[in-house]
Design an enzyme around this catalytic site. Structure first.
Site, PDB file in Angstrom:
ATOM      1  N   GLU A 194      -0.961  -8.622   5.453  1.00  9.36           N
ATOM      2  CA  GLU A 194      -0.559  -8.775   6.866  1.00  9.36           C
ATOM      3  C   GLU A 194      -1.758  -8.791   7.814  1.00  9.36           C
ATOM      4  O   GLU A 194      -1.601  -9.165   8.979  1.00  9.36           O
ATOM      5  CB  GLU A 194       0.440  -7.676   7.260  1.00  9.36           C
ATOM      6  CG  GLU A 194      -0.121  -6.276   7.448  1.00  9.36           C
ATOM      7  CD  GLU A 194      -0.343  -5.518   6.139  1.00  9.36           C
ATOM      8  OE1 GLU A 194      -0.189  -6.109   5.053  1.00  9.36           O
ATOM      9  OE2 GLU A 194      -0.709  -4.331   6.209  1.00  9.36           O
ATOM     10  N   HIS A 248      -3.330  -5.426   1.743  1.00  5.14           N
ATOM     11  CA  HIS A 248      -2.679  -5.664   3.047  1.00  5.14           C
ATOM     12  C   HIS A 248      -2.746  -7.138   3.452  1.00  5.14           C
ATOM     13  O   HIS A 248      -3.576  -7.505   4.291  1.00  5.14           O
ATOM     14  CB  HIS A 248      -3.382  -4.825   4.125  1.00  5.14           C
ATOM     15  CG  HIS A 248      -3.202  -3.361   3.969  1.00  5.14           C
ATOM     16  ND1 HIS A 248      -2.168  -2.672   4.548  1.00  5.14           N
ATOM     17  CD2 HIS A 248      -3.920  -2.444   3.273  1.00  5.14           C
ATOM     18  CE1 HIS A 248      -2.245  -1.394   4.229  1.00  5.14           C
ATOM     19  NE2 HIS A 248      -3.308  -1.224   3.457  1.00  5.14           N
ATOM     20  N   CYS A 294       0.829  -1.212   0.000  1.00  2.21           N
ATOM     21  CA  CYS A 294       0.000   0.000   0.000  1.00  2.21           C
ATOM     22  C   CYS A 294       0.864   1.263   0.000  1.00  2.21           C
ATOM     23  O   CYS A 294       1.488   1.550  -1.013  1.00  2.21           O
ATOM     24  CB  CYS A 294      -0.988  -0.057   1.164  1.00  2.21           C
ATOM     25  SG  CYS A 294      -2.452   0.945   0.871  1.00  2.21           S
TER      26      CYS A 294
HETATM   27  N1  GLN Z   1      -3.631   6.370   0.870  1.00  4.31           N
HETATM   28  C1  GLN Z   1      -2.381   6.103   1.525  1.00  4.31           C
HETATM   29  C2  GLN Z   1      -1.245   6.909   0.930  1.00  4.31           C
HETATM   30  O1  GLN Z   1      -1.411   7.616  -0.013  1.00  4.31           O
HETATM   31  C3  GLN Z   1      -2.031   4.629   1.502  1.00  4.31           C
HETATM   32  C4  GLN Z   1      -3.038   3.858   2.317  1.00  4.31           C
HETATM   33  C5  GLN Z   1      -2.492   2.641   3.024  1.00  4.31           C
HETATM   34  O2  GLN Z   1      -1.280   2.414   3.107  1.00  4.31           O
HETATM   35  N2  GLN Z   1      -3.388   1.882   3.615  1.00  4.31           N
HETATM   36  O3  GLN Z   1      -0.151   6.823   1.425  1.00  4.31           O
END
Ligand code: GLN
Length: 206
Positions: free
Chosen positions: A183, A181, A82
């Protein structure tokens, strides 16, 4: 050389604890990484989810940006989930004007790509490289890969809905990324794949 690899989790912001647990369950020794000396000590590194603009700022404030870029350029295995995926991309779409990345992956990643109406959602993804059962992918204000260079191996795409076809998991050499995610689900196949990449890298180096 039979020793378990030491895999760090960048611990300036984000969901650090979940990654430490998933890595330990996947056969790695773990540590948190907040200082340049810790960047040098690990065999591989996880960049967790969180807020990429905040992580970027803290990485620079802690003097970690150059050490991390140097180790990525030298081939250290890194898994970014992410926000971590955003940090590993060479190019960002919809980033903050002053936002920087560590880079390494020849791709453009769009932040918050799924839009406001769908802040979070889950989907089963069929990922050939992980075999067997589909992976339950949990997306939280997730990015997607907008475009990727020829060296990037696509591991998963969204399968349903308006975003169908968007790349959400990929690998380029020793760099692995997911928009989602793993994890948080208790399915450790992505972490096992990553620990295998770290082990393989250690073998090639010794
Ligand atoms: N929207 C977040 C960002 O731009 C990422 C979201 C996440 O890691 N769950 O960093």
């Amino acid at each position: 050389m039979d020793q378990q690899p030491l895999v760090g989790v960048l611990a300036v912001q984000g969901d650090v604890r979940e990654h430490l647990a998933a890595l330990e369950a996947s056969g790695a020794r773990t540590c948190t990484v907040r200082r340049p000396a810790e960047v040098d000590a690990v065999d591989g590194l996880v960049l967790p989810g969180g807020e990429s603009t905040t992580i970027d700022k803290l990485v620079r404030a802690c003097g970690l940006q150059q050490p991390l870029r140097d180790r990525i350029a030298a081939g250290m295995p890194v898994y970014g989930s992410c926000a971590g995926m955003i940090l590993l991309a060479d190019r960002i779409a919809d980033g903050r004007p002053d936002q920087q990345t560590l880079g390494g992956l020849d791709m453009t990643v769009r932040r918050n790509a799924f839009g406001r109406q769908v802040d979070s959602f889950e989907e089963d993804l069929h990922i050939r490289e992980l075999g067997g059962e589909p992976v339950r992918a949990v997306f939280i204000r997730a990015p997607w890969v907008e475009e990727a260079g020829a060296a990037v191996q696509v591991l998963a795409r969204v399968e349903h809905g308006p975003a169908a076809g968007r790349i959400v998991a990929a690998r380029q050499g020793n760099l692995l990324v997911t928009s989602f995610h793993p994890e948080v689900t208790g399915d450790h196949r992505f972490h096992r794949l990553f620990v295998d990449i770290v082990r393989q890298n250690q073998r090639e180096r010794s």
